[in-house]
Design an enzyme around this catalytic site. Structure first.
Site, PDB file in Angstrom:
ATOM      1  N   CYS A  78      84.140  32.202  38.569  1.00  0.00           N
ATOM      2  CA  CYS A  78      85.079  31.373  39.317  1.00  0.00           C
ATOM      3  C   CYS A  78      85.806  30.411  38.374  1.00  0.00           C
ATOM      4  O   CYS A  78      86.521  30.857  37.483  1.00  0.00           O
ATOM      5  CB  CYS A  78      84.373  30.672  40.477  1.00  0.00           C
ATOM      6  SG  CYS A  78      85.530  30.057  41.741  1.00  0.00           S
ATOM      7  N   HIS A 178      82.905  35.539  43.250  1.00  0.00           N
ATOM      8  CA  HIS A 178      81.493  35.162  43.142  1.00  0.00           C
ATOM      9  C   HIS A 178      80.623  36.413  43.242  1.00  0.00           C
ATOM     10  O   HIS A 178      80.372  36.898  44.342  1.00  0.00           O
ATOM     11  CB  HIS A 178      81.124  34.173  44.251  1.00  0.00           C
ATOM     12  CG  HIS A 178      81.692  32.809  44.044  1.00  0.00           C
ATOM     13  ND1 HIS A 178      81.057  31.846  43.296  1.00  0.00           N
ATOM     14  CD2 HIS A 178      82.861  32.253  44.445  1.00  0.00           C
ATOM     15  CE1 HIS A 178      81.793  30.755  43.265  1.00  0.00           C
ATOM     16  NE2 HIS A 178      82.894  30.981  43.951  1.00  0.00           N
ATOM     17  N   GLU A 180      77.511  36.656  42.926  1.00  0.00           N
ATOM     18  CA  GLU A 180      76.261  36.352  43.626  1.00  0.00           C
ATOM     19  C   GLU A 180      76.437  36.356  45.138  1.00  0.00           C
ATOM     20  O   GLU A 180      75.450  36.339  45.874  1.00  0.00           O
ATOM     21  CB  GLU A 180      75.713  34.998  43.148  1.00  0.00           C
ATOM     22  CG  GLU A 180      76.433  33.777  43.664  1.00  0.00           C
ATOM     23  CD  GLU A 180      77.718  33.421  42.928  1.00  0.00           C
ATOM     24  OE1 GLU A 180      78.275  32.338  43.210  1.00  0.00           O
ATOM     25  OE2 GLU A 180      78.163  34.219  42.076  1.00  0.00           O
TER      26      GLU A 180
END
Length: 198
Positions: A78, A178, A180
């Site tokens: 990011c 992102h 994750e």
């Protein structure tokens, strides 16, 4: 050991959980001496580009730059991706690392800002970071600023025009989205990074 940089902004829990899910051994740190011992470095970014000031003030920017010069793989996430560039119009007086020669800027098209949600990534062949990720895979974004498409771009997304979703030059890599929070695709990308030779 993978050093996950803690610059006191955002929640690192999901990044750590995702790295452990791909059998990595992350260590959250704000200690430059720990960074100097890491075999890989993850630079998660949440918030404002000016967060680089914390990295500078605590010796982390110098430690990261030293390890990258020694060939240690670095992954920016990011705002962490944006920090890999020379700078951003979000904080004109805060220099980035300058690994990639471009300036990040705010979305200026007709789309709603911030750009939040799932979007497809056009994958460039030959990327080690995106190896095995099908072209058009969806990943999760939340950001108001973006990097332009340059020679380092290995994945693009269309939102008010094309922007860099993933960038890579040798062992310096970054993603605007992102991983994750991007399900199986995100885990594949993190695994690709974790499995890079040190």
């Amino acid at each position: 050991m993978i050093a996950v940089i803690d610059y006191k902004a955002g929640n690192l829990t999901s990044v750590i959980k995702a790295l452990r899910a791909v059998e990595a051994h992350p260590q959250v740190t704000e200690d430059p001496d720990v960074v100097r011992k890491a075999s890989k470095i993850v630079l998660p970014g949440v918030g404002h580009f000016s967060g680089t000031a914390f990295l500078e003030q605590h010796g982390l920017k110098q430690a990261i730059a030293e390890r990258v010069a020694e060939g240690v793989p670095l992954l920016g996430i990011c705002v962490g991706l944006q920090w890999l560039y020379q700078g951003s119009t979000e904080a004109p007086d805060a220099p980035g690392f300058g690994f990639f020669p471009a300036i990040c800027s705010r979305f200026d098209g007709g789309g709603k800002v911030p750009h939040v949600g799932w979007n497809a990534v056009a994958v460039k062949e030959g990327s080690r970071l995106l190896a095995g990720v099908p072209d058009g895979s969806f990943v999760y974004f939340t950001h108001s600023f973006r990097a332009p498409v340059t020679d380092e771009t290995v994945g693009t997304t269309e939102y008010s025009g094309a922007f860099t979703a993933a960038a890579e030059r040798d062992h310096v890599m970054g993603v605007q989205f992102h991983p994750e929070k991007s399900g199986v695709t995100g885990l594949r990308i993190l695994r690709n990074f974790v499995e890079l030779p040190c």
